[in-house]
Design a protein around this motif. Structure first.
Motif, PDB file in Angstrom:
ATOM      1  N   ALA A 105     -12.529  -2.602  -7.571  1.00 33.87           N
ATOM      2  CA  ALA A 105     -13.153  -3.582  -6.678  1.00 33.87           C
ATOM      3  C   ALA A 105     -14.538  -3.129  -6.237  1.00 33.87           C
ATOM      4  O   ALA A 105     -15.495  -3.925  -6.229  1.00 33.87           O
ATOM      5  CB  ALA A 105     -12.258  -3.811  -5.459  1.00 33.87           C
ATOM      6  N   LEU A 106     -14.665  -1.851  -5.880  1.00 33.92           N
ATOM      7  CA  LEU A 106     -15.976  -1.339  -5.465  1.00 33.92           C
ATOM      8  C   LEU A 106     -16.975  -1.400  -6.612  1.00 33.92           C
ATOM      9  O   LEU A 106     -18.157  -1.714  -6.412  1.00 33.92           O
ATOM     10  CB  LEU A 106     -15.836   0.097  -4.960  1.00 33.92           C
ATOM     11  CG  LEU A 106     -15.041   0.291  -3.667  1.00 33.92           C
ATOM     12  CD1 LEU A 106     -14.920   1.775  -3.337  1.00 33.92           C
ATOM     13  CD2 LEU A 106     -15.692  -0.457  -2.505  1.00 33.92           C
TER      14      LEU A 106
ATOM     15  N   TRP B  45      -7.164  -7.299  -1.154  1.00 32.01           N
ATOM     16  CA  TRP B  45      -6.695  -6.078  -0.489  1.00 32.01           C
ATOM     17  C   TRP B  45      -5.899  -6.423   0.771  1.00 32.01           C
ATOM     18  O   TRP B  45      -4.840  -5.847   1.024  1.00 32.01           O
ATOM     19  CB  TRP B  45      -7.891  -5.193  -0.149  1.00 32.01           C
ATOM     20  CG  TRP B  45      -7.518  -3.935   0.572  1.00 32.01           C
ATOM     21  CD1 TRP B  45      -7.462  -3.729   1.923  1.00 32.01           C
ATOM     22  CD2 TRP B  45      -7.112  -2.704  -0.023  1.00 32.01           C
ATOM     23  NE1 TRP B  45      -7.068  -2.469   2.212  1.00 32.01           N
ATOM     24  CE2 TRP B  45      -6.838  -1.797   1.029  1.00 32.01           C
ATOM     25  CE3 TRP B  45      -6.962  -2.266  -1.342  1.00 32.01           C
ATOM     26  CZ2 TRP B  45      -6.430  -0.490   0.804  1.00 32.01           C
ATOM     27  CZ3 TRP B  45      -6.560  -0.959  -1.564  1.00 32.01           C
ATOM     28  CH2 TRP B  45      -6.297  -0.093  -0.508  1.00 32.01           C
ATOM     29  N   ARG B  46      -6.396  -7.383   1.529  1.00 35.88           N
ATOM     30  CA  ARG B  46      -5.743  -7.729   2.796  1.00 35.88           C
ATOM     31  C   ARG B  46      -4.410  -8.429   2.562  1.00 35.88           C
ATOM     32  O   ARG B  46      -3.439  -8.200   3.300  1.00 35.88           O
ATOM     33  CB  ARG B  46      -6.674  -8.634   3.616  1.00 35.88           C
ATOM     34  CG  ARG B  46      -6.113  -9.061   4.966  1.00 35.88           C
ATOM     35  CD  ARG B  46      -7.178  -9.786   5.774  1.00 35.88           C
ATOM     36  NE  ARG B  46      -7.650 -10.969   5.109  1.00 35.88           N
ATOM     37  CZ  ARG B  46      -7.058 -12.161   5.168  1.00 35.88           C
ATOM     38  NH1 ARG B  46      -5.944 -12.305   5.868  1.00 35.88           N
ATOM     39  NH2 ARG B  46      -7.571 -13.196   4.546  1.00 35.88           N
TER      40      ARG B  46
ATOM     41  N   LEU C 192     -11.884  -8.172  -1.010  1.00 38.34           N
ATOM     42  CA  LEU C 192     -11.249  -7.722   0.230  1.00 38.34           C
ATOM     43  C   LEU C 192     -10.093  -8.637   0.626  1.00 38.34           C
ATOM     44  O   LEU C 192      -9.127  -8.186   1.247  1.00 38.34           O
ATOM     45  CB  LEU C 192     -12.287  -7.666   1.360  1.00 38.34           C
ATOM     46  CG  LEU C 192     -13.299  -6.522   1.276  1.00 38.34           C
ATOM     47  CD1 LEU C 192     -14.318  -6.643   2.405  1.00 38.34           C
ATOM     48  CD2 LEU C 192     -12.602  -5.168   1.320  1.00 38.34           C
TER      49      LEU C 192
ATOM     50  N   LEU D  26       0.824  -1.209   0.000  1.00 30.99           N
ATOM     51  CA  LEU D  26       0.000   0.000   0.000  1.00 30.99           C
ATOM     52  C   LEU D  26       0.860   1.262   0.000  1.00 30.99           C
ATOM     53  O   LEU D  26       0.582   2.219  -0.720  1.00 30.99           O
ATOM     54  CB  LEU D  26      -0.928  -0.009   1.215  1.00 30.99           C
ATOM     55  CG  LEU D  26      -1.865   1.200   1.363  1.00 30.99           C
ATOM     56  CD1 LEU D  26      -2.755   1.330   0.140  1.00 30.99           C
ATOM     57  CD2 LEU D  26      -2.713   1.061   2.616  1.00 30.99           C
TER      58      LEU D  26
ATOM     59  N   TYR E  72      -7.065  -0.139  -7.832  1.00 37.40           N
ATOM     60  CA  TYR E  72      -7.652  -1.427  -7.456  1.00 37.40           C
ATOM     61  C   TYR E  72      -8.929  -1.222  -6.647  1.00 37.40           C
ATOM     62  O   TYR E  72      -9.941  -1.893  -6.883  1.00 37.40           O
ATOM     63  CB  TYR E  72      -6.667  -2.256  -6.644  1.00 37.40           C
ATOM     64  CG  TYR E  72      -7.309  -3.477  -6.033  1.00 37.40           C
ATOM     65  CD1 TYR E  72      -7.492  -4.625  -6.789  1.00 37.40           C
ATOM     66  CD2 TYR E  72      -7.789  -3.464  -4.724  1.00 37.40           C
ATOM     67  CE1 TYR E  72      -8.126  -5.738  -6.261  1.00 37.40           C
ATOM     68  CE2 TYR E  72      -8.416  -4.572  -4.188  1.00 37.40           C
ATOM     69  CZ  TYR E  72      -8.587  -5.707  -4.959  1.00 37.40           C
ATOM     70  OH  TYR E  72      -9.221  -6.798  -4.428  1.00 37.40           O
ATOM     71  N   LEU E  73      -8.888  -0.305  -5.690  1.00 32.14           N
ATOM     72  CA  LEU E  73     -10.050  -0.085  -4.833  1.00 32.14           C
ATOM     73  C   LEU E  73     -11.254   0.384  -5.644  1.00 32.14           C
ATOM     74  O   LEU E  73     -12.383  -0.075  -5.423  1.00 32.14           O
ATOM     75  CB  LEU E  73      -9.704   0.941  -3.754  1.00 32.14           C
ATOM     76  CG  LEU E  73     -10.725   1.114  -2.622  1.00 32.14           C
ATOM     77  CD1 LEU E  73     -10.923  -0.196  -1.881  1.00 32.14           C
ATOM     78  CD2 LEU E  73     -10.265   2.210  -1.657  1.00 32.14           C
TER      79      LEU E  73
ATOM     80  N   TRP F  50      -2.346  -4.713   2.227  1.00 31.13           N
ATOM     81  CA  TRP F  50      -2.382  -4.413   3.661  1.00 31.13           C
ATOM     82  C   TRP F  50      -1.251  -5.150   4.377  1.00 31.13           C
ATOM     83  O   TRP F  50      -0.636  -6.070   3.862  1.00 31.13           O
ATOM     84  CB  TRP F  50      -3.727  -4.824   4.238  1.00 31.13           C
ATOM     85  CG  TRP F  50      -4.105  -4.084   5.491  1.00 31.13           C
ATOM     86  CD1 TRP F  50      -4.168  -4.573   6.752  1.00 31.13           C
ATOM     87  CD2 TRP F  50      -4.464  -2.714   5.585  1.00 31.13           C
ATOM     88  NE1 TRP F  50      -4.555  -3.603   7.633  1.00 31.13           N
ATOM     89  CE2 TRP F  50      -4.735  -2.438   6.941  1.00 31.13           C
ATOM     90  CE3 TRP F  50      -4.586  -1.672   4.659  1.00 31.13           C
ATOM     91  CZ2 TRP F  50      -5.130  -1.192   7.411  1.00 31.13           C
ATOM     92  CZ3 TRP F  50      -4.978  -0.426   5.105  1.00 31.13           C
ATOM     93  CH2 TRP F  50      -5.242  -0.194   6.460  1.00 31.13           C
TER      94      TRP F  50
ATOM     95  N   ALA G 172      -3.005   0.884  -5.612  1.00 26.03           N
ATOM     96  CA  ALA G 172      -3.998   0.564  -4.591  1.00 26.03           C
ATOM     97  C   ALA G 172      -5.300   1.343  -4.822  1.00 26.03           C
ATOM     98  O   ALA G 172      -6.396   0.783  -4.689  1.00 26.03           O
ATOM     99  CB  ALA G 172      -3.432   0.873  -3.209  1.00 26.03           C
ATOM    100  N   ALA G 173      -5.187   2.632  -5.179  1.00 22.87           N
ATOM    101  CA  ALA G 173      -6.383   3.437  -5.421  1.00 22.87           C
ATOM    102  C   ALA G 173      -7.159   2.914  -6.638  1.00 22.87           C
ATOM    103  O   ALA G 173      -8.390   2.810  -6.615  1.00 22.87           O
ATOM    104  CB  ALA G 173      -5.986   4.890  -5.625  1.00 22.87           C
TER     105      ALA G 173
END
Length: 484
Positions: free
Chosen positions: A377-378, A429-430, A426, A363, A373-374, A434, A370-371
């Motif tokens: 993903a959303l 992401w983890r 998620l 991250l 991907y987020l 993360w 990361a941004a």
């Protein structure tokens, strides 16, 4: 219907570029020709969208031969919209291929095969004849067969064999069905088929033929259980090609289903809607659960493609105007987010050096990745305020409004699938972004051995073979240790 050359332009540009690239030497020239062809195709597709926005239909008879004997290219709002999506995805895939040199695959005409693939896809969206749709499928599939096995790794050959056999069987069934339909109705022109079908009304023989077409196109769209070939095929192909495969090829099957029961055999749509509802309901859950079961970037996303196709089949199965509008909106969202997600997955694999998502702690060092991907993903999971939420909300609302037991079951499946997809995303992401950066490199799978994007690397290298800088470092360390 307005006579215009423009519906043929996206097909001819891609086809001409593909043939030209067979003769062009030099990587820079090939990249320039490919990018120019993609840009011209996108401009022509955008022009089609603008000209058909008021409901006009453009057509062009190839060689001056009129329907039903000649090849007729037709563009309406749906065909033009699909052409734009395909052109956008093709441009992004070509840019990705241009930025990640792959000398071995490029030696065997990677860019030329990609353009031929684009030509087949564009023809699928813009043809006005059922037999020419079969021809477009074959142009698209021949190029995709070569791209699926280009590099000849063990994984590619294994998964490519399944992909080729499945599509050969489906293509054989399609051409047989075309012959049966021509024998019964005397035409394969889509507009003429719609007219003849309306004149005959619901008829058992026509219903059987339309269901055979549904079986063929459901296999192309990778609906469960006919999509067993997809999760292994898409991760095995070159990353840029895989992005286009995932974004567009299954949507060609969905588009053909929409044409079959929205244009050609609208009188027979009731017989297929229940089947599409059931297949869509199961495919959504299968794809979402498959995402949870995987630990590699593109394998997770391959199952996400199946889940998205399930949502599209669910919307087609509902069949109401509101459901069809939501389906088309979700289709556009799915194409763009899938293309972006597969390209991001390739970047993430290159950064971590492995297709596994267990890199951890990236991250801080990769905030832009990361941004991006987020956001993807959303959107894929359908959370507000993304376009994915709007599309899924509209589909769920259309299912609740219809209120039949099968529609309600599909609605529950859509909600559960979104939750499972969110859990799988998620997890990425983890485990990737993360936590603390792992001091040890994660174990490599077969896909990560001798990655093709590294200089001096041979495609298909096995675990005992090294390439480029890695081989030099290994030889140096052996010399220092006094080993041979």
């Amino acid at each position: 219907m307005i006579e215009s050359w423009l519906p043929a332009a996206p097909v001819l540009i891609s086809l001409g570029a593909g043939l030209l690239l067979l003769a062009v030497r030099g990587r820079t020239a090939q990249v320039l020709v490919s990018l120019l062809a993609c840009l011209l195709t996108l401009v022509c597709s955008a022009g089609l969208t603008q000209l058909t926005a008021d409901g006009s239909i453009l057509s062009h008879s190839m060689g001056g031969w009129k329907a039903p004997f000649g090849i007729v290219m037709v563009a309406d709002r749906l065909g033009a919209w699909m052409s734009v999506l395909a052109a956008l995805s093709a441009l992004l895939a070509t840019l990705q291929a241009a930025m990640t040199p792959d000398r071995v695959r490029e030696k065997y005409w990677l860019f030329a095969l990609m353009q031929l693939l684009f030509a087949g896809v564009q023809m699928s969206f813009l043809t006005g004849d059922l037999f020419n749709l079969f021809v477009a499928f074959e142009v698209m599939l021949v190029a995709s067969y070569a791209l699926a096995v280009l590099g000849s790794t063990r994984e590619q050959l294994r998964e490519g064999f399944r992909y080729i056999v499945m599509n050969l069987v489906a293509s054989a069934l399609l051409v047989v069905t075309c012959g049966l339909i021509y024998g019964l109705l005397g035409t394969l022109n889509m507009a003429h088929l719609a007219q003849r079908s309306m004149e005959l009304g619901p008829q058992a023989t026509v219903t059987i033929f339309s269901l055979l077409l549904m079986l063929v196109f459901a296999s192309k769209a990778a609906l469960f259980p006919l999509g067993f070939w997809l999760p292994g095929t898409y991760p095995a192909v070159p990353p840029a090609v895989g992005a286009f495969f995932a974004a567009i090829l299954t949507k060609v099957g969905v588009y053909a289903l929409l044409r079959t029961f929205g244009t050609m055999f609208a009188e027979e749509a009731g017989a297929a809607q229940a089947s599409l509802l059931l297949l869509g309901t199961v495919t959504m859950l299968y794809g979402a659960l498959g995402m949870v079961s995987q630990r590699e970037w593109r394998r997770i996303l391959a199952f996400a493609v199946m889940a998205s196709v399930g949502y599209l089949a669910f919307g087609l199965g509902l069949g109401t105007p509101a459901a069809l509008q939501a389906t088309l909106y979700y289709l556009g969202v799915s194409v763009m987010v899938t293309t972006a997600f597969f390209l991001l997955a390739h970047v993430a694999e290159r950064i971590s050096g492995t297709p596994l998502v267990a890199a951890r702690g990236l991250l801080e060092s990769q905030p832009l990745l990361a941004a991006a991907y987020l956001l993807c993903a959303l959107t894929l999971a359908g959370l507000p305020p993304t376009a994915g939420f709007i599309a899924k909300y509209a589909l769920v609302r259309a299912g609740l409004e219809q209120g039949t037991p099968l529609a309600l079951a599909g609605t529950v499946s859509a909600l559960l699938s979104s939750l499972v997809m969110l859990y799988a995303l998620l997890y990425i992401w983890r485990t990737y972004f993360w936590g603390q950066r792992s001091p040890e490199r994660p174990p490599e799978s077969e896909f990560a051995r001798a990655p093709a994007h590294l200089p001096g690397c041979g495609v298909g290298a096995g675990p005992k073979r090294r390439c480029g800088a890695a081989a030099g470092l290994e030889r140096s360390s052996r010399r220092r240790a006094g080993q041979p």
